[in-house]
Design a protein around this motif. Structure first.
Motif, PDB file in Angstrom:
ATOM      1  N   ASP A   1      60.878  11.254  59.837  1.00 58.48           N
ATOM      2  CA  ASP A   1      61.957  10.257  59.908  1.00 58.48           C
ATOM      3  C   ASP A   1      61.473   8.881  60.394  1.00 58.48           C
ATOM      4  OD1 ASP A   1      61.642  10.667  62.604  1.00 58.48           O
ATOM      5  OD2 ASP A   1      63.635  11.558  62.940  1.00 58.48           O
ATOM      6  N   ALA A   2      60.148   8.759  60.615  1.00 56.89           N
ATOM      7  CA  ALA A   2      59.594   7.438  60.948  1.00 56.89           C
ATOM      8  C   ALA A   2      58.700   6.916  59.813  1.00 56.89           C
ATOM      9  CB  ALA A   2      58.799   7.520  62.242  1.00 56.89           C
ATOM     10  N   VAL A   3      58.815   7.556  58.648  1.00 59.44           N
ATOM     11  CA  VAL A   3      58.055   7.097  57.473  1.00 59.44           C
ATOM     12  C   VAL A   3      59.021   6.347  56.555  1.00 59.44           C
ATOM     13  CG1 VAL A   3      56.797   7.858  55.407  1.00 59.44           C
ATOM     14  CG2 VAL A   3      56.410   9.020  57.607  1.00 59.44           C
ATOM     15  N   ARG A   4      58.608   5.191  56.080  1.00 56.05           N
ATOM     16  CA  ARG A   4      59.433   4.425  55.136  1.00 56.05           C
ATOM     17  C   ARG A   4      58.616   4.130  53.889  1.00 56.05           C
ATOM     18  NH1 ARG A   4      62.295   6.284  58.060  1.00 56.05           N
ATOM     19  NH2 ARG A   4      64.022   5.446  59.300  1.00 56.05           N
ATOM     20  N   ILE A   5      59.300   4.067  52.768  1.00 57.36           N
ATOM     21  CA  ILE A   5      58.621   3.888  51.483  1.00 57.36           C
ATOM     22  C   ILE A   5      58.738   2.431  51.048  1.00 57.36           C
ATOM     23  CG2 ILE A   5      58.607   4.615  49.046  1.00 57.36           C
ATOM     24  CD1 ILE A   5      59.788   7.304  49.995  1.00 57.36           C
ATOM     25  N   VAL A   6      57.638   1.912  50.506  1.00 59.06           N
ATOM     26  CA  VAL A   6      57.620   0.549  49.948  1.00 59.06           C
ATOM     27  C   VAL A   6      56.940   0.626  48.581  1.00 59.06           C
ATOM     28  CG1 VAL A   6      57.674  -0.861  52.063  1.00 59.06           C
ATOM     29  CG2 VAL A   6      55.516   0.128  51.315  1.00 59.06           C
ATOM     30  N   PRO A   7      57.132  -0.401  47.761  1.00 58.61           N
ATOM     31  CA  PRO A   7      56.512  -0.323  46.431  1.00 58.61           C
ATOM     32  C   PRO A   7      54.996  -0.442  46.463  1.00 58.61           C
ATOM     33  CG  PRO A   7      57.784  -2.365  46.662  1.00 58.61           C
ATOM     34  CD  PRO A   7      58.077  -1.527  47.864  1.00 58.61           C
ATOM     35  N   ASP A   8      54.464  -1.153  47.423  1.00 59.20           N
ATOM     36  CA  ASP A   8      53.013  -1.250  47.511  1.00 59.20           C
ATOM     37  C   ASP A   8      52.628  -1.697  48.913  1.00 59.20           C
ATOM     38  OD1 ASP A   8      52.793  -4.286  47.442  1.00 59.20           O
ATOM     39  OD2 ASP A   8      53.799  -3.909  45.529  1.00 59.20           O
ATOM     40  N   ALA A   9      51.354  -1.521  49.208  1.00 62.81           N
ATOM     41  CA  ALA A   9      50.880  -1.795  50.578  1.00 62.81           C
ATOM     42  C   ALA A   9      51.097  -3.260  50.949  1.00 62.81           C
ATOM     43  CB  ALA A   9      49.399  -1.425  50.683  1.00 62.81           C
ATOM     44  N   LEU A  10      50.868  -4.138  49.977  1.00 63.55           N
ATOM     45  CA  LEU A  10      50.991  -5.565  50.295  1.00 63.55           C
ATOM     46  C   LEU A  10      52.418  -5.955  50.654  1.00 63.55           C
ATOM     47  CD1 LEU A  10      48.892  -7.852  50.414  1.00 63.55           C
ATOM     48  CD2 LEU A  10      48.089  -5.718  49.495  1.00 63.55           C
ATOM     49  N   ARG A  11      53.391  -5.336  49.987  1.00 63.54           N
ATOM     50  CA  ARG A  11      54.785  -5.615  50.353  1.00 63.54           C
ATOM     51  C   ARG A  11      55.037  -5.143  51.784  1.00 63.54           C
ATOM     52  NH1 ARG A  11      60.089  -5.258  48.131  1.00 63.54           N
ATOM     53  NH2 ARG A  11      59.181  -5.421  46.065  1.00 63.54           N
ATOM     54  N   GLY A  12      54.535  -3.947  52.076  1.00 58.84           N
ATOM     55  CA  GLY A  12      54.718  -3.428  53.433  1.00 58.84           C
ATOM     56  C   GLY A  12      54.132  -4.374  54.464  1.00 58.84           C
ATOM     57  N   ILE A  13      52.962  -4.903  54.158  1.00 51.79           N
ATOM     58  CA  ILE A  13      52.302  -5.823  55.093  1.00 51.79           C
ATOM     59  C   ILE A  13      53.125  -7.104  55.238  1.00 51.79           C
ATOM     60  CG2 ILE A  13      50.261  -7.314  55.337  1.00 51.79           C
ATOM     61  CD1 ILE A  13      48.653  -4.912  54.092  1.00 51.79           C
ATOM     62  N   ALA A  14      53.572  -7.640  54.119  1.00 49.85           N
ATOM     63  CA  ALA A  14      54.351  -8.883  54.168  1.00 49.85           C
ATOM     64  C   ALA A  14      55.630  -8.685  54.989  1.00 49.85           C
ATOM     65  CB  ALA A  14      54.690  -9.358  52.753  1.00 49.85           C
ATOM     66  N   VAL A  15      56.290  -7.561  54.755  1.00 48.75           N
ATOM     67  CA  VAL A  15      57.538  -7.291  55.483  1.00 48.75           C
ATOM     68  C   VAL A  15      57.246  -7.116  56.971  1.00 48.75           C
ATOM     69  CG1 VAL A  15      59.453  -5.651  55.747  1.00 48.75           C
ATOM     70  CG2 VAL A  15      58.682  -6.317  53.463  1.00 48.75           C
ATOM     71  N   ALA A  16      56.134  -6.449  57.277  1.00 49.83           N
ATOM     72  CA  ALA A  16      55.771  -6.246  58.691  1.00 49.83           C
ATOM     73  C   ALA A  16      55.465  -7.583  59.356  1.00 49.83           C
ATOM     74  CB  ALA A  16      54.581  -5.301  58.785  1.00 49.83           C
ATOM     75  N   ILE A  17      54.715  -8.439  58.676  1.00 51.46           N
ATOM     76  CA  ILE A  17      54.395  -9.747  59.279  1.00 51.46           C
ATOM     77  C   ILE A  17      55.695 -10.500  59.565  1.00 51.46           C
ATOM     78  CG2 ILE A  17      53.360 -12.030  58.865  1.00 51.46           C
ATOM     79  CD1 ILE A  17      51.168 -10.596  57.227  1.00 51.46           C
ATOM     80  N   ARG A  18      56.571 -10.539  58.560  1.00 51.06           N
ATOM     81  CA  ARG A  18      57.799 -11.343  58.715  1.00 51.06           C
ATOM     82  C   ARG A  18      58.737 -10.801  59.777  1.00 51.06           C
ATOM     83  NH1 ARG A  18      57.758 -12.436  52.881  1.00 51.06           N
ATOM     84  NH2 ARG A  18      58.814 -10.456  52.560  1.00 51.06           N
ATOM     85  N   ASN A  19      58.793  -9.476  59.903  1.00 48.59           N
ATOM     86  CA  ASN A  19      59.851  -8.883  60.732  1.00 48.59           C
ATOM     87  C   ASN A  19      59.397  -8.180  61.998  1.00 48.59           C
ATOM     88  OD1 ASN A  19      62.325  -9.239  58.890  1.00 48.59           O
ATOM     89  ND2 ASN A  19      60.760  -8.400  57.524  1.00 48.59           N
ATOM     90  N   LEU A  20      58.107  -7.844  62.085  1.00 50.48           N
ATOM     91  CA  LEU A  20      57.671  -7.048  63.236  1.00 50.48           C
ATOM     92  C   LEU A  20      56.680  -7.790  64.121  1.00 50.48           C
ATOM     93  CD1 LEU A  20      57.213  -3.564  61.455  1.00 50.48           C
ATOM     94  CD2 LEU A  20      59.260  -4.495  62.551  1.00 50.48           C
TER      95      LEU A  20
END
Ligand SMILES: Cc1ncc(COP(=O)(O)O)c(C=O)c1O
Length: 386
Positions: free
Chosen positions: A84-103
């Motif tokens: 329940d702490a795993v989230r799906i994204v379309p690709d690693a780079l999107r995940g990174i971009a979202v993490a930079i912006r929000n975390l």
């Protein structure tokens, strides 16, 4: 016959980016995918999904089986992450971009040890953040002093590529622990891309978030099956969120920020994590031969100093600075008919290097190495590049 002899139909037909970008005379060892037929359990799962016409929107993450498969698979690396702490994204780079912006701290600069995956160099400015490149010491180790100086000057995060594409090295637990201490001291975050972790040759690997509780609390882990099991076109990656607050923040994001994984990619990911290891082991045995072939061929031809044996990844990082400091890959494409990744794309520290993907058929690799050796040795005897 090795697994890398069994060429996929799309490779033979010149489909896909790798074998359609350059003209017929050029061997492409630049694009980072493998010339290998699909992993059978992955292929079977995708084939079943195609037969069932699974072309709609994907099922909700929690019902896809991907979080559970990811959790099981990561536990094999010593990283405990509940499904329940795993989230799906379309690709690693999107995940990174979202993490930079929000975390990470709003507006804070991002420290990027270099050389690194070339899209890291693009993604940081795209998030509106300043990028601070910190070259690896000796091309292998984190420069902890420089990283601390940047954190002290206000940077809010470190974007790690672990293992390192393109340098093919794995950071040891000691230096990662030292990194965790100083990131913690300055209240920063570490976003760690571990997509290459399954592609190793016996070299020990510690997921950053598995180091200790401090690292676990400030880490954001991004990984995927698409590199090791070779299906980047299917578009799925996963975030392993080891800080419960990040899970809450993530779940508050707008749908468009994180959506876009494909049903086929999700099905392939679960199959790879749960059933893909035997296939990967066979491929790794062949890649192990290939990495030795690269360094031995170069050494046998008096070029031993340009390549180190890769610890991980299917990439060899060639130091061609003595030959051409600026654009050796471009020169090799023009003169040897072999396309490699241009080192400068991987950060300023990469200038004069070139990245060679050895995950190709043995005859293609042999021919490419032969061409490279001929050009480099000829140029050495005539005293100039090209
Ligand atoms: C370190 C690293 N991260 C991410 C990617 C690309 O992954 P994705 O297509 O999921 O963004 C690559 C591709 O080579 C990579 O080397």
């Amino acid at each position: 016959m090795t697994s890398l002899d069994a060429q996929p139909v799309w490779r033979v037909n010149g489909m896909g980016k790798r074998w359609s970008t350059h003209g017929p005379g050029v061997l492409d060892l630049g694009v980072a995918e493998m010339d290998v037929s699909a992993c059978p359990p992955v292929f079977d799962a995708v084939r079943r999904a195609v037969s069932a016409e699974a072309f709609g929107y994907p099922v909700p993450d929690a019902r896809s089986g991907v979080p559970e498969a990811t959790s099981r698979w990561l536990s094999g690396f010593g990283l405990a992450v509940p499904a329940d702490a795993v989230r799906i994204v379309p690709d690693a780079l999107r995940g990174i971009a979202v993490a930079i912006r929000n975390l990470t701290r709003p507006g804070s600069a991002v420290i990027v040890p270099t050389p690194t995956y070339q899209r890291f160099i693009e993604v940081v400015p795209l998030t509106g953040r300043e990028i601070i490149e910190v070259p690896l010491v000796g091309g292998r180790d984190l420069d902890l002093d420089a990283i601390e100086r940047a954190l002290a000057a206000g940077a809010g995060s470190v974007l790690l590529c672990h293992p390192v594409n393109p340098a093919a090295v794995v950071f040891g637990a000691d230096q990662l622990t030292a990194l965790a201490e100083l990131v913690d001291r300055w209240g920063g975050r570490v976003i760690t891309d571990e997509v290459h972790a399954p592609i190793r040759y016996g070299h020990p690997f510690t997921p950053y978030a598995a180091l200790n509780d401090t690292a676990r609390a400030h880490a954001v882990t991004v990984t995927s099956a698409t590199k090791a099991w070779n299906f980047p076109g299917l578009r799925t990656a996963v975030m392993a969120l080891t800080n419960p607050v990040d899970v809450e923040v993530w779940d508050g994001l707008r749908h468009l920020e994180t959506s876009g994984a494909s049903p086929l990619g999700m099905i392939a990911t679960a199959a790879a994590f749960d059933h893909g290891q035997p296939w990967l082991d066979a491929v790794l045995a062949d890649l192990d031969d290939h990495r030795h072939q690269v360094v031995e061929t170069l050494a046998d031809n008096g070029l031993g100093e340009i390549a180190q044996l890769p610890d991980a990844t299917y990439l060899a990082w060639l130091d061609l600075r003595a030959w051409d400091e600026n654009r050796p890959a471009e020169l090799l494409r023009e003169t040897a008919g072999v396309a490699l990744g241009e080192g400068a794309l991987y950060g300023a520290a990469g200038a004069g290097f070139a990245r060679l993907n050895f995950a190709t058929a043995p005859d293609v690799l042999a021919e490419a190495l032969d061409r490279i050796v001929r050009v480099l040795t000829k140029s050495r005897s005539t005293g100039g590049p090209g």
